[in-house]
Design a protein around this motif. Structure first.
Motif, short mmCIF file in Angstrom:
data_model
loop_
_atom_site.label_atom_id
_atom_site.label_comp_id
_atom_site.label_asym_id
_atom_site.label_seq_id
_atom_site.Cartn_x
_atom_site.Cartn_y
_atom_site.Cartn_z
N PHE A 34 0.82 -1.21 0.00
CA PHE A 34 0.00 0.00 0.00
C PHE A 34 0.86 1.26 0.00
O PHE A 34 0.50 2.26 -0.62
CB PHE A 34 -0.99 -0.02 1.17
N GLU A 35 2.02 1.22 0.66
CA GLU A 35 2.95 2.36 0.62
C GLU A 35 3.46 2.56 -0.80
O GLU A 35 3.57 3.69 -1.29
CB GLU A 35 4.11 2.15 1.58
N GLN A 38 0.68 4.02 -2.96
CA GLN A 38 0.49 5.45 -2.73
C GLN A 38 1.60 6.26 -3.40
O GLN A 38 1.35 7.30 -4.00
CB GLN A 38 0.42 5.77 -1.24
N LEU A 41 0.89 6.50 -7.02
CA LEU A 41 -0.18 7.47 -7.28
C LEU A 41 0.33 8.90 -7.15
O LEU A 41 -0.09 9.78 -7.89
CB LEU A 41 -1.36 7.25 -6.33
N ASP A 42 1.24 9.14 -6.22
CA ASP A 42 1.77 10.47 -5.98
C ASP A 42 2.79 10.90 -7.04
O ASP A 42 3.10 12.08 -7.15
CB ASP A 42 2.43 10.55 -4.60
N LEU A 73 -7.45 1.99 -2.99
CA LEU A 73 -6.08 2.41 -3.31
C LEU A 73 -5.54 1.60 -4.50
O LEU A 73 -5.01 2.15 -5.45
CB LEU A 73 -5.17 2.25 -2.10
#
Length: 84
Positions: A34-35, A38, A41-42, A73
């Motif tokens: 999940f990190e 993210q 996505l960033d 996510l």
């Protein structure tokens, strides 16, 4: 197969829905996945810019993870990088 695969992508490959489910259910592996999701996505970079020769494997793994869990996510990652 015309795609090149790195030794890492072959060694760490998730081979089945059962393996993907076990990975998602493991607290630390899920947190790291999940990190990474993210961070993807960033980023304004393409999958190829982020992962080089492992981009094809990353793409297939995220599709697999997305298919075994109901995570907004992971769905966002799939939608951002693979519109098909």
């Amino acid at each position: 197969n015309s795609h090149t695969h790195s030794k890492n992508s072959e060694f760490y490959a998730i081979q089945s829905r059962d393996e993907a489910t076990a990975y998602i259910q493991h607290p630390l592996l899920r947190q790291h996945l999940f990190e990474m999701a993210q961070a993807m996505l960033d980023s304004n970079k393409t999958l190829g810019e982020l992962f080089g020769e492992d981009a094809v494997k990353v793409r297939s793994c995220f599709r697999l993870f997305n298919s075994v869990t109901d995570s907004s996510l992971l769905r966002q990652v799939v939608n951002k990088f693979y519109l098909d």
